[in-house]
Design a protein around this motif. Structure first.
Motif, short mmCIF file in Angstrom:
data_model
loop_
_atom_site.label_atom_id
_atom_site.label_comp_id
_atom_site.label_asym_id
_atom_site.label_seq_id
_atom_site.Cartn_x
_atom_site.Cartn_y
_atom_site.Cartn_z
N VAL A 176 0.17 -12.14 -3.93
CA VAL A 176 1.41 -11.59 -4.50
C VAL A 176 1.12 -10.19 -5.02
N ALA A 177 0.04 -10.06 -5.78
CA ALA A 177 -0.31 -8.76 -6.36
C ALA A 177 -0.59 -7.73 -5.27
N LEU A 178 -1.29 -8.17 -4.22
CA LEU A 178 -1.61 -7.26 -3.11
C LEU A 178 -0.34 -6.81 -2.40
N LEU A 179 0.55 -7.76 -2.14
CA LEU A 179 1.79 -7.45 -1.43
C LEU A 179 2.65 -6.49 -2.24
N LEU A 180 2.79 -6.77 -3.53
CA LEU A 180 3.63 -5.90 -4.37
C LEU A 180 3.00 -4.52 -4.52
N ALA A 181 1.67 -4.47 -4.57
CA ALA A 181 0.99 -3.16 -4.64
C ALA A 181 1.23 -2.36 -3.36
N THR A 182 1.26 -3.05 -2.23
CA THR A 182 1.53 -2.37 -0.96
C THR A 182 2.96 -1.86 -0.91
N ILE A 183 3.89 -2.65 -1.44
CA ILE A 183 5.29 -2.20 -1.51
C ILE A 183 5.38 -0.96 -2.40
N ARG A 184 4.62 -0.96 -3.50
CA ARG A 184 4.60 0.22 -4.38
C ARG A 184 4.07 1.46 -3.64
N THR A 185 3.05 1.25 -2.82
CA THR A 185 2.49 2.36 -2.03
C THR A 185 3.55 2.95 -1.10
N LEU A 186 4.35 2.06 -0.50
CA LEU A 186 5.44 2.53 0.38
C LEU A 186 6.43 3.39 -0.39
N VAL A 187 6.76 2.95 -1.60
CA VAL A 187 7.73 3.68 -2.42
C VAL A 187 7.13 5.02 -2.85
N ASP A 188 5.87 5.01 -3.23
CA ASP A 188 5.21 6.26 -3.60
C ASP A 188 5.17 7.24 -2.42
N GLY A 189 5.22 6.68 -1.21
CA GLY A 189 5.28 7.51 -0.01
C GLY A 189 6.69 7.99 0.33
N GLY A 190 7.67 7.62 -0.50
CA GLY A 190 9.02 8.15 -0.31
C GLY A 190 10.06 7.14 0.13
N LEU A 191 9.66 5.92 0.43
CA LEU A 191 10.63 4.91 0.87
C LEU A 191 11.44 4.39 -0.32
N THR A 192 12.70 4.03 -0.05
CA THR A 192 13.56 3.42 -1.06
C THR A 192 13.60 1.92 -0.80
N VAL A 193 13.34 1.14 -1.85
CA VAL A 193 13.23 -0.31 -1.67
C VAL A 193 14.07 -1.05 -2.71
N LEU A 194 14.81 -2.03 -2.24
CA LEU A 194 15.45 -3.00 -3.14
C LEU A 194 14.79 -4.35 -2.87
N LEU A 195 14.21 -4.89 -3.93
CA LEU A 195 13.41 -6.10 -3.84
C LEU A 195 14.06 -7.22 -4.64
N VAL A 196 14.08 -8.42 -4.07
CA VAL A 196 14.45 -9.61 -4.82
C VAL A 196 13.17 -10.37 -5.10
N GLU A 197 12.97 -10.74 -6.35
CA GLU A 197 11.67 -11.31 -6.71
C GLU A 197 11.83 -12.34 -7.83
N GLN A 198 11.17 -13.47 -7.67
CA GLN A 198 11.18 -14.48 -8.74
C GLN A 198 10.00 -14.29 -9.67
N ASN A 199 8.97 -13.63 -9.15
CA ASN A 199 7.74 -13.45 -9.92
C ASN A 199 7.89 -12.21 -10.82
N VAL A 200 8.52 -12.42 -11.97
CA VAL A 200 8.96 -11.29 -12.79
C VAL A 200 7.77 -10.53 -13.39
N VAL A 201 6.77 -11.27 -13.84
CA VAL A 201 5.62 -10.61 -14.46
C VAL A 201 4.95 -9.66 -13.46
N ALA A 202 4.76 -10.15 -12.23
CA ALA A 202 4.13 -9.31 -11.20
C ALA A 202 5.05 -8.16 -10.80
N ALA A 203 6.36 -8.42 -10.73
CA ALA A 203 7.30 -7.38 -10.31
C ALA A 203 7.36 -6.25 -11.33
#
Ligand SMILES: Nc1ncnc2c1ncn2[C@@H]1O[C@H](COP(=O)(O)OP(=O)(O)O)[C@@H](O)[C@H]1O
Ligand SMILES: [Mg+2]
Length: 243
Positions: A176-203
Protein backbone atom coordinates in the motif's frame (compact mmCIF):
# COMPACT_ATOMS: atom_id res chain seq x y z
CA UNK A 1 -0.40 21.66 -16.20
CA UNK A 2 -3.82 20.23 -17.06
CA UNK A 3 -6.51 18.11 -15.49
CA UNK A 4 -8.37 20.73 -13.45
CA UNK A 5 -11.64 19.13 -12.34
CA UNK A 6 -14.71 21.09 -11.29
CA UNK A 7 -17.95 19.45 -10.23
CA UNK A 8 -21.15 21.42 -9.59
CA UNK A 9 -24.49 20.14 -8.29
CA UNK A 10 -23.79 16.52 -9.11
CA UNK A 11 -26.63 14.13 -8.30
CA UNK A 12 -26.38 10.44 -9.02
CA UNK A 13 -29.36 8.15 -8.49
CA UNK A 14 -29.91 4.42 -8.78
CA UNK A 15 -33.61 3.77 -9.35
CA UNK A 16 -35.23 6.29 -7.02
CA UNK A 17 -32.51 6.57 -4.39
CA UNK A 18 -30.00 9.41 -4.67
CA UNK A 19 -26.61 7.84 -3.92
CA UNK A 20 -24.44 10.94 -4.37
CA UNK A 21 -25.26 14.61 -3.95
CA UNK A 22 -22.22 16.86 -4.27
CA UNK A 23 -22.63 20.63 -4.64
CA UNK A 24 -18.98 21.33 -5.33
CA UNK A 25 -15.76 19.40 -5.65
CA UNK A 26 -12.60 20.72 -7.24
CA UNK A 27 -9.20 19.23 -8.01
CA UNK A 28 -6.39 21.60 -8.95
CA UNK A 29 -3.98 20.63 -11.76
CA UNK A 30 -0.94 18.69 -10.62
CA UNK A 31 -2.40 17.81 -7.25
CA UNK A 32 -3.62 14.67 -5.53
CA UNK A 33 -7.11 14.83 -4.03
CA UNK A 34 -8.37 11.91 -2.01
CA UNK A 35 -11.96 11.00 -1.19
CA UNK A 36 -12.43 8.91 1.92
CA UNK A 37 -15.58 7.48 3.45
CA UNK A 38 -17.14 4.34 4.86
CA UNK A 39 -18.35 1.41 2.76
CA UNK A 40 -21.45 2.45 0.85
CA UNK A 41 -20.78 6.18 1.29
CA UNK A 42 -20.87 6.66 -2.49
CA UNK A 43 -17.16 6.87 -3.31
CA UNK A 44 -17.34 4.55 -6.32
CA UNK A 45 -20.57 6.14 -7.50
CA UNK A 46 -18.87 9.56 -7.40
CA UNK A 47 -15.65 8.60 -9.16
CA UNK A 48 -17.51 6.50 -11.76
CA UNK A 49 -19.78 9.48 -12.48
CA UNK A 50 -16.72 11.59 -13.31
CA UNK A 51 -15.78 8.99 -15.91
CA UNK A 52 -19.44 8.47 -16.90
CA UNK A 53 -18.80 4.77 -16.41
CA UNK A 54 -21.09 2.33 -14.63
CA UNK A 55 -22.60 -1.04 -15.38
CA UNK A 56 -25.70 0.01 -13.44
CA UNK A 57 -26.37 3.11 -15.61
CA UNK A 58 -27.43 5.47 -12.80
CA UNK A 59 -29.18 8.76 -13.56
CA UNK A 60 -26.80 11.73 -13.50
CA UNK A 61 -27.35 15.47 -13.34
CA UNK A 62 -25.06 18.41 -12.74
CA UNK A 63 -21.97 19.81 -14.41
CA UNK A 64 -18.53 18.25 -14.69
CA UNK A 65 -15.78 20.28 -16.34
CA UNK A 66 -12.16 19.39 -17.03
CA UNK A 67 -9.86 22.31 -17.83
CA UNK A 68 -13.01 24.38 -18.35
CA UNK A 69 -14.49 22.06 -20.99
CA UNK A 70 -17.95 20.76 -20.18
CA UNK A 71 -17.76 16.97 -20.04
CA UNK A 72 -21.26 16.47 -18.61
CA UNK A 73 -22.69 15.03 -21.78
CA UNK A 74 -19.55 13.32 -23.10
CA UNK A 75 -19.65 9.50 -23.28
CA UNK A 76 -17.39 7.34 -21.12
CA UNK A 77 -15.40 6.34 -24.17
CA UNK A 78 -14.83 9.92 -25.30
CA UNK A 79 -13.94 11.04 -21.79
CA UNK A 80 -11.21 8.41 -21.70
CA UNK A 81 -10.05 9.47 -25.14
CA UNK A 82 -9.91 13.05 -23.96
CA UNK A 83 -7.79 12.17 -20.97
CA UNK A 84 -10.22 11.40 -18.14
CA UNK A 85 -9.04 7.89 -17.37
CA UNK A 86 -10.58 5.69 -14.68
CA UNK A 87 -9.11 2.64 -13.02
CA UNK A 88 -12.28 1.16 -11.49
CA UNK A 89 -12.34 -0.81 -8.26
CA UNK A 90 -11.06 -4.35 -8.75
CA UNK A 91 -10.31 -3.70 -12.39
CA UNK A 92 -8.95 -6.70 -14.23
CA UNK A 93 -6.04 -6.86 -16.59
CA UNK A 94 -5.87 -9.18 -19.60
CA UNK A 95 -5.13 -12.45 -17.81
CA UNK A 96 -3.93 -14.30 -20.90
CA UNK A 97 -1.57 -11.55 -22.06
CA UNK A 98 1.87 -10.85 -20.65
CA UNK A 99 2.57 -7.67 -18.72
CA UNK A 100 4.24 -6.17 -21.76
CA UNK A 101 1.38 -7.18 -24.06
CA UNK A 102 -1.04 -5.60 -21.59
CA UNK A 103 0.97 -2.40 -21.74
CA UNK A 104 1.00 -2.38 -25.54
CA UNK A 105 -2.71 -3.24 -25.97
CA UNK A 106 -5.11 -0.46 -26.90
CA UNK A 107 -2.59 2.37 -26.72
CA UNK A 108 -3.40 3.65 -30.22
CA UNK A 109 -6.90 4.60 -29.05
CA UNK A 110 -5.41 7.27 -26.80
CA UNK A 111 -4.07 9.50 -29.58
CA UNK A 112 -5.27 13.05 -29.22
CA UNK A 113 -6.13 12.80 -25.53
CA UNK A 114 -5.50 15.88 -23.44
CA UNK A 115 -2.64 14.33 -21.53
CA UNK A 116 0.61 12.62 -22.29
CA UNK A 117 0.96 8.89 -22.91
CA UNK A 118 3.73 7.40 -20.77
CA UNK A 119 6.37 5.48 -22.69
CA UNK A 120 7.04 1.87 -21.85
CA UNK A 121 10.46 2.76 -20.42
CA UNK A 122 8.88 5.35 -18.12
CA UNK A 123 6.36 2.78 -16.92
CA UNK A 124 9.15 0.36 -16.08
CA UNK A 125 11.04 3.11 -14.22
CA UNK A 126 7.94 3.84 -12.15
CA UNK A 127 7.11 0.19 -11.58
CA UNK A 128 10.37 -1.83 -11.57
CA UNK A 129 8.37 -4.88 -10.54
CA UNK A 130 6.45 -4.77 -13.82
CA UNK A 131 9.75 -4.81 -15.69
CA UNK A 132 10.80 -7.94 -13.80
CA UNK A 133 7.43 -9.52 -14.58
CA UNK A 134 7.14 -8.29 -18.18
CA UNK A 135 7.12 -11.77 -19.71
CA UNK A 136 4.61 -13.17 -17.20
CA UNK A 137 0.90 -13.36 -18.02
CA UNK A 138 -1.67 -11.40 -16.04
CA UNK A 139 -2.98 -14.57 -14.42
CA UNK A 140 0.42 -15.20 -12.83
CA UNK A 141 0.60 -11.79 -11.12
CA UNK A 142 -0.07 -11.04 -7.46
CA UNK A 143 -2.87 -8.65 -6.48
CA UNK A 144 -0.41 -5.81 -6.03
CA UNK A 145 1.25 -6.44 -9.38
CA UNK A 146 -2.14 -6.50 -11.10
CA UNK A 147 -3.05 -3.19 -9.52
CA UNK A 148 0.24 -1.67 -10.67
CA UNK A 149 -0.44 -3.00 -14.16
CA UNK A 150 -3.96 -1.55 -14.18
CA UNK A 151 -2.56 1.88 -13.27
CA UNK A 152 0.25 1.51 -15.78
CA UNK A 153 -2.27 0.72 -18.52
CA UNK A 154 -4.17 3.89 -17.59
CA UNK A 155 -0.94 5.92 -17.89
CA UNK A 156 -0.48 4.56 -21.40
CA UNK A 157 -3.84 6.16 -22.32
CA UNK A 158 -2.53 9.73 -21.97
CA UNK A 159 -4.45 10.80 -18.88
CA UNK A 160 -4.71 14.42 -17.84
CA UNK A 161 -6.97 13.43 -14.95
CA UNK A 162 -6.41 9.97 -13.48
CA UNK A 163 -9.24 8.51 -11.37
CA UNK A 164 -8.31 5.66 -9.03
CA UNK A 165 -10.92 3.71 -7.08
CA UNK A 166 -9.35 2.00 -4.05
CA UNK A 167 -6.16 0.84 -5.73
CA UNK A 168 -4.78 -0.43 -2.44
CA UNK A 169 -7.65 -2.73 -1.59
CA UNK A 170 -6.47 -6.17 -0.48
CA UNK A 171 -2.77 -5.25 -0.54
CA UNK A 172 -0.30 -5.81 2.28
CA UNK A 173 0.62 -2.60 4.16
CA UNK A 174 4.11 -2.48 2.63
CA UNK A 175 2.62 -2.62 -0.88
CA UNK A 176 0.00 0.00 0.00
CA UNK A 177 2.77 2.40 0.99
CA UNK A 178 4.73 1.62 -2.18
CA UNK A 179 1.69 2.08 -4.42
CA UNK A 180 0.68 5.37 -2.81
CA UNK A 181 4.28 6.62 -3.00
CA UNK A 182 4.30 5.82 -6.72
CA UNK A 183 1.03 7.72 -7.17
CA UNK A 184 2.67 10.66 -5.37
CA UNK A 185 5.60 10.46 -7.79
CA UNK A 186 3.16 10.70 -10.71
CA UNK A 187 1.57 13.80 -9.19
CA UNK A 188 4.97 15.38 -8.52
CA UNK A 189 5.61 14.79 -12.23
CA UNK A 190 2.58 16.94 -13.08
CA UNK A 191 -0.31 14.47 -13.28
CA UNK A 192 -3.66 15.33 -11.67
CA UNK A 193 -5.13 12.49 -9.62
CA UNK A 194 -8.39 11.89 -7.80
CA UNK A 195 -8.04 8.91 -5.51
CA UNK A 196 -10.64 6.97 -3.53
CA UNK A 197 -9.03 5.34 -0.55
CA UNK A 198 -10.14 3.52 2.60
CA UNK A 199 -6.66 3.48 4.07
CA UNK A 200 -6.82 6.99 5.52
CA UNK A 201 -3.61 6.93 7.54
CA UNK A 202 -1.58 5.91 4.48
CA UNK A 203 -3.46 8.33 2.20
CA UNK A 204 -2.76 11.30 4.49
CA UNK A 205 0.97 10.76 3.87
CA UNK A 206 0.69 11.48 0.14
CA UNK A 207 -2.44 13.59 -0.38
CA UNK A 208 -2.74 17.34 -0.97
CA UNK A 209 -6.48 17.70 -0.38
CA UNK A 210 -8.78 15.35 1.48
CA UNK A 211 -12.57 15.07 1.10
CA UNK A 212 -14.79 13.16 3.50
CA UNK A 213 -17.89 11.59 1.94
CA UNK A 214 -20.74 10.43 4.16
CA UNK A 215 -24.00 9.02 2.84
CA UNK A 216 -23.36 10.56 -0.56
CA UNK A 217 -22.47 14.03 0.69
CA UNK A 218 -19.15 15.78 1.18
CA UNK A 219 -19.24 16.72 4.83
CA UNK A 220 -15.66 18.00 5.09
CA UNK A 221 -12.82 18.90 2.79
CA UNK A 222 -9.56 20.76 2.85
CA UNK A 223 -5.80 20.59 2.92
CA UNK A 224 -4.26 17.61 4.64
CA UNK A 225 -2.84 19.88 7.32
CA UNK A 226 -6.33 21.11 8.20
CA UNK A 227 -8.04 17.75 7.86
CA UNK A 228 -5.57 15.96 10.13
CA UNK A 229 -6.95 18.05 12.98
CA UNK A 230 -10.60 17.74 11.95
CA UNK A 231 -12.48 16.01 14.78
CA UNK A 232 -14.67 14.12 12.28
CA UNK A 233 -11.58 12.64 10.63
CA UNK A 234 -9.88 11.87 13.92
CA UNK A 235 -12.98 10.25 15.41
CA UNK A 236 -13.81 8.08 12.42
CA UNK A 237 -10.43 7.28 10.89
CA UNK A 238 -7.49 8.02 13.12
CA UNK A 239 -8.53 6.12 16.21
CA UNK A 240 -10.32 9.05 17.89
CA UNK A 241 -9.16 10.42 21.19
CA UNK A 242 -5.43 10.35 20.49
CA UNK A 243 -3.34 13.50 20.46
N1 LIG B 1 -25.64 -0.80 -9.07
C1 LIG B 1 -26.28 -0.26 -8.04
N2 LIG B 1 -27.62 -0.29 -7.95
C2 LIG B 1 -28.26 0.25 -6.89
N3 LIG B 1 -27.64 0.85 -5.86
C3 LIG B 1 -26.31 0.91 -5.90
C4 LIG B 1 -25.55 0.37 -6.97
N4 LIG B 1 -24.22 0.59 -6.72
C5 LIG B 1 -24.18 1.23 -5.54
N5 LIG B 1 -25.42 1.43 -5.05
C6 LIG B 1 -25.74 2.10 -3.80
O1 LIG B 1 -25.17 3.39 -3.80
C7 LIG B 1 -24.60 3.68 -2.53
C8 LIG B 1 -23.12 4.01 -2.70
O2 LIG B 1 -22.42 2.85 -3.15
P1 LIG B 1 -20.90 2.93 -3.61
O3 LIG B 1 -20.75 4.09 -4.51
O4 LIG B 1 -20.53 1.61 -4.16
O5 LIG B 1 -20.16 3.21 -2.22
P2 LIG B 1 -18.61 3.05 -1.82
O6 LIG B 1 -17.80 2.95 -3.07
O7 LIG B 1 -18.32 4.27 -1.01
O8 LIG B 1 -18.53 1.80 -0.98
C9 LIG B 1 -24.86 2.49 -1.64
O9 LIG B 1 -26.02 2.74 -0.88
C10 LIG B 1 -25.10 1.38 -2.62
O10 LIG B 1 -25.98 0.42 -2.09
MG1 LIG C 1 -16.44 1.58 -3.75
Amino acid sequence: MSGRLEIRDLRVAYDRAIAVSVDHLGVAPGTLATVIGANGAGKSTLINAIANWSRAAPRLSGVITVDGEDFSRVSACDRARRGVVLVPEGRGVFMGLTVEENLRAGVGAARGAGGRAYALAEIYDLFPRLYERRRNVGAALSGGERQMLAIARALRMAPRLLLLDEPSIGLAPRLVALLLATIRTLVDGGLTVLLVEQNVVAALEVTDVLYLLERGRLIAGGSVAAMRDDPRIIAAYLGGGHG
